[in-house]
Design a protein around this motif. Structure first.
Motif, short mmCIF file in Angstrom:
data_model
loop_
_atom_site.label_atom_id
_atom_site.label_comp_id
_atom_site.label_asym_id
_atom_site.label_seq_id
_atom_site.Cartn_x
_atom_site.Cartn_y
_atom_site.Cartn_z
N ARG A 1 -28.56 -24.37 -44.59
CA ARG A 1 -28.13 -23.95 -43.01
C ARG A 1 -28.52 -25.08 -41.88
O ARG A 1 -27.93 -25.15 -41.02
N ASN A 2 -29.63 -25.49 -42.27
CA ASN A 2 -30.09 -26.76 -41.25
C ASN A 2 -28.98 -27.71 -41.07
O ASN A 2 -28.86 -28.44 -40.16
N TYR A 3 -28.64 -28.11 -42.44
CA TYR A 3 -27.29 -29.40 -42.44
C TYR A 3 -26.42 -28.72 -41.69
O TYR A 3 -25.77 -29.63 -40.99
N ALA A 4 -25.92 -27.61 -41.80
CA ALA A 4 -24.65 -26.97 -41.34
C ALA A 4 -24.96 -27.00 -39.75
O ALA A 4 -23.89 -27.54 -39.03
N GLN A 5 -25.89 -26.65 -39.27
CA GLN A 5 -26.55 -26.86 -37.85
C GLN A 5 -26.46 -28.04 -37.13
O GLN A 5 -25.96 -28.23 -36.08
N LYS A 6 -26.48 -28.99 -38.13
CA LYS A 6 -26.49 -30.51 -37.51
C LYS A 6 -24.96 -31.05 -37.80
O LYS A 6 -24.75 -32.30 -37.71
N GLY A 7 -24.16 -30.44 -38.15
CA GLY A 7 -22.68 -30.85 -38.38
C GLY A 7 -22.36 -31.43 -39.75
O GLY A 7 -21.62 -32.27 -39.97
N ILE A 8 -23.35 -31.22 -40.70
CA ILE A 8 -23.14 -31.71 -41.95
C ILE A 8 -22.83 -30.85 -43.04
O ILE A 8 -23.17 -29.58 -43.09
N ASN A 9 -21.53 -31.06 -43.58
CA ASN A 9 -20.80 -30.12 -44.20
C ASN A 9 -21.19 -30.28 -45.89
O ASN A 9 -21.51 -31.41 -46.35
N ALA A 10 -21.39 -29.09 -46.65
CA ALA A 10 -21.81 -29.30 -48.08
C ALA A 10 -20.76 -28.46 -48.97
O ALA A 10 -20.37 -27.44 -48.47
N PHE A 11 -20.49 -29.39 -49.88
CA PHE A 11 -19.39 -28.56 -50.85
C PHE A 11 -20.03 -28.63 -52.26
O PHE A 11 -20.49 -29.61 -52.65
N HIS A 12 -19.89 -27.65 -52.90
CA HIS A 12 -20.26 -27.27 -54.08
C HIS A 12 -19.25 -27.25 -55.40
O HIS A 12 -18.23 -26.63 -55.26
N GLY A 13 -19.41 -28.14 -56.52
CA GLY A 13 -18.64 -28.17 -57.64
C GLY A 13 -18.43 -29.36 -58.12
O GLY A 13 -18.88 -30.55 -57.56
N PRO A 14 -18.03 -29.62 -59.17
CA PRO A 14 -17.79 -30.83 -60.03
C PRO A 14 -16.75 -31.85 -59.26
O PRO A 14 -15.77 -31.29 -58.60
N ALA A 15 -17.05 -32.94 -59.24
CA ALA A 15 -16.29 -33.96 -58.25
C ALA A 15 -16.20 -35.18 -59.20
O ALA A 15 -16.75 -35.67 -60.31
N ARG A 16 -14.85 -35.68 -58.83
CA ARG A 16 -14.38 -36.98 -59.37
C ARG A 16 -13.45 -37.97 -58.40
O ARG A 16 -13.22 -37.47 -57.19
N PHE A 17 -13.76 -39.21 -58.52
CA PHE A 17 -13.19 -40.06 -57.82
C PHE A 17 -11.49 -40.27 -57.82
O PHE A 17 -11.14 -39.95 -59.14
N THR A 18 -10.73 -40.06 -56.94
CA THR A 18 -9.11 -40.29 -57.26
C THR A 18 -8.91 -41.42 -56.37
O THR A 18 -7.63 -41.66 -56.63
N GLY A 19 -9.79 -42.21 -55.80
CA GLY A 19 -9.50 -43.41 -55.43
C GLY A 19 -10.70 -44.17 -54.84
O GLY A 19 -11.63 -43.56 -54.92
N PRO A 20 -10.47 -45.39 -54.55
CA PRO A 20 -11.70 -46.17 -53.74
C PRO A 20 -12.48 -45.41 -52.69
O PRO A 20 -13.74 -45.52 -52.57
N SER B 1 -11.82 -41.85 -51.94
CA SER B 1 -11.65 -40.36 -52.11
C SER B 1 -12.36 -39.74 -53.22
O SER B 1 -12.14 -40.32 -54.40
N VAL B 2 -12.71 -38.54 -52.93
CA VAL B 2 -13.69 -37.82 -53.89
C VAL B 2 -12.62 -36.45 -53.94
O VAL B 2 -12.56 -35.52 -52.97
N GLU B 3 -12.20 -35.76 -55.32
CA GLU B 3 -11.83 -34.54 -55.41
C GLU B 3 -12.83 -33.61 -55.70
O GLU B 3 -13.54 -33.94 -56.90
N ILE B 4 -12.96 -32.59 -55.02
CA ILE B 4 -14.01 -31.46 -55.53
C ILE B 4 -13.39 -30.37 -55.92
O ILE B 4 -12.23 -29.79 -55.26
N ASP B 5 -13.70 -29.85 -57.20
CA ASP B 5 -12.93 -28.57 -57.62
C ASP B 5 -13.18 -27.48 -56.78
O ASP B 5 -14.51 -27.06 -56.15
N GLY B 6 -12.24 -26.60 -56.29
CA GLY B 6 -12.46 -25.57 -55.50
C GLY B 6 -12.22 -26.01 -53.97
O GLY B 6 -12.27 -24.98 -53.10
N VAL B 7 -12.12 -27.19 -53.56
CA VAL B 7 -12.46 -27.65 -52.25
C VAL B 7 -11.29 -28.30 -51.81
O VAL B 7 -10.64 -28.16 -50.95
N GLY B 8 -10.82 -29.55 -52.62
CA GLY B 8 -9.67 -30.40 -52.33
C GLY B 8 -10.31 -31.82 -52.38
O GLY B 8 -11.39 -32.05 -52.88
#
Length: 216
Positions: A63-82, A84-91
């Motif tokens: 919540r503190n991160y969000a209040q400072k404008g920092i987004n948090a995404f949860h899920g497995p992630a993988r690089f799709t380019g130098p 770019s990172v794709e996060i499951d369920g997020v994009g």
């Protein structure tokens, strides 16, 4: 969210140390006017007390991160380019720089049965304190946890392959500190390394080897 210190390190340890300190204070005052023969640590209740501090931290921190404008995404992630990172369920998220901060893992121990051991993090989540505990290694975590467990009623043994515990600390201070290990009934075995941990019906058998070659 919260990190090691707040969730699995310094702060929760202090909650357990508080209980151990009370028990030690009662022992020290036993002949000075404090009479509490039935005093003991209720381990499950002490752990519940600890979780009142650690439990709310991840949500508050995010919540503190969000209040400072920092987004948090949860899920497995993988690089799709130098960049770019794709996060499951997020994009796909794109950034100029991507920092990988995955943390660290304990170095695996190289003896048969090492998989039967638990780490310091798992110790801090024990709902029941075993009657007997063997701590492998004589660093500061073993020093702290041994006193907590001993004052909570466990029979504790420390196996340290070196000539003394706390090798990175001042030798004179460590020498004085060792007296408190004796007072707490902690069995410190210097010059002992673990050769194997064998699972048994009633728990585990720890096999050791001393520097002179003797085995136990």
């Amino acid at each position: 969210f919260g990190g090691t210190c707040a969730l699995r390190g310094c702060d929760p340890k202090k909650m357990l140390v508080t209980g151990a300190q009370v028990m030690d204070d009662i022992r020290r005052m036993a002949t000075r006017g404090v009479v509490a023969p039935d005093a003991r640590i209720a381990w499950r209740d002490l752990m519940a007390f600890k979780r009142t501090f650690t439990g709310p931290i991840p949500v508050k921190q995010e919540r503190n991160y969000a209040q400072k404008g920092i987004n948090a995404f949860h899920g497995p992630a993988r690089f799709t380019g130098p960049n770019s990172v794709e996060i499951d369920g997020v994009g796909v998220c794109e950034a100029r720089h991507v920092l990988i901060a995955t943390g660290a893992r304990p170095i695996p121990l190289r003896f048969p049965g090492a998989e039967n051991l638990i780490t310091n993090e798992e110790f801090l989540e024990l709902d029941e304190l075993p009657a007997r505990i063997v701590l492998v290694g004589g660093g500061y975590i073993a020093a702290e946890f041994s006193h907590i467990a001993a004052r909570a009623g466990a029979k504790v043994t420390i196996l340290q392959r070196g000539e003394r515990m706390l090798t990175n600390f001042d030798g004179d201070l460590v020498g004085w500190l060792m007296e408190s290990f004796k007072e707490a009934g902690i069995d410190v075995r210097l010059g002992h390394s673990v050769s194997a941990v064998e699972k048994t019906d009633g728990g585990f058998t720890v096999h050791t080897r001393a520097r002179d070659g003797a085995t136990t």
